[in-house]
Design a protein around this motif. Structure first.
Motif, PDB file in Angstrom:
ATOM      1  N   TYR A 192      -8.997  -7.206 -33.172  1.00 18.12           N
ATOM      2  CA  TYR A 192      -9.502  -6.029 -33.869  1.00 18.12           C
ATOM      3  C   TYR A 192      -8.861  -4.762 -33.325  1.00 18.12           C
ATOM      4  N   ALA A 231     -11.385  -6.828 -42.313  1.00 18.85           N
ATOM      5  CA  ALA A 231     -10.257  -6.797 -43.244  1.00 18.85           C
ATOM      6  C   ALA A 231     -10.277  -8.040 -44.128  1.00 18.85           C
ATOM      7  N   ARG A 232      -9.670  -7.933 -45.305  1.00 16.45           N
ATOM      8  CA  ARG A 232      -9.663  -9.049 -46.256  1.00 16.45           C
ATOM      9  C   ARG A 232      -9.035 -10.297 -45.631  1.00 16.45           C
ATOM     10  N   GLU A 238     -12.105  -2.245 -36.757  1.00 21.67           N
ATOM     11  CA  GLU A 238     -11.655  -3.068 -37.883  1.00 21.67           C
ATOM     12  C   GLU A 238     -11.194  -4.417 -37.362  1.00 21.67           C
ATOM     13  N   ARG A 268      -9.200  -7.592 -37.699  1.00 21.71           N
ATOM     14  CA  ARG A 268      -7.974  -7.893 -38.448  1.00 21.71           C
ATOM     15  C   ARG A 268      -7.714  -9.389 -38.598  1.00 21.71           C
ATOM     16  N   ARG A 290     -15.734  -2.933 -39.728  1.00 19.29           N
ATOM     17  CA  ARG A 290     -15.154  -3.371 -41.004  1.00 19.29           C
ATOM     18  C   ARG A 290     -14.413  -4.673 -40.763  1.00 19.29           C
TER      19      ARG A 290
END
Length: 86
Positions: free
Chosen positions: A64, A8-9, A74, A76, A6
């Motif tokens: 991450y 992150a925004r 994820e 980051r 994933r």
């Protein structure tokens, strides 16, 4: 077994701000984290980012977090090495 990756925004914004020539290499490295979240050369960070890992892609760094329980990586933060740890 592979991990779900994933982004992150905040990391999406970081990638959008990068030099266009670096973006394909960054995405290739991020995709590879799904197969091996702890590749050769990765490093567990200390201090403020103590839960994070980092990999190097040229002058850029990808920070991450790995959750082995649910097999998720994820991303980051992504940025130039001179700015990423601030």
């Amino acid at each position: 077994m592979s991990y779900q990756v994933r982004i992150a925004r905040d990391a999406e914004r970081d990638i959008a701000a990068l030099h266009a020539a670096a973006v394909p290499r960054i995405f290739k490295a991020i995709k590879a984290l799904g197969t091996d979240p702890r590749p050769a050369g990765c490093k567990k960070l200390k201090g403020v980012h103590s839960e994070s890992w980092r990999i190097r892609v040229g002058a850029y760094r990808i920070l991450y977090v790995i959750d082995d329980g649910v097999r998720i990586v994820e991303v980051r933060e992504v940025g130039h090495r001179k700015d990423i740890y601030r």
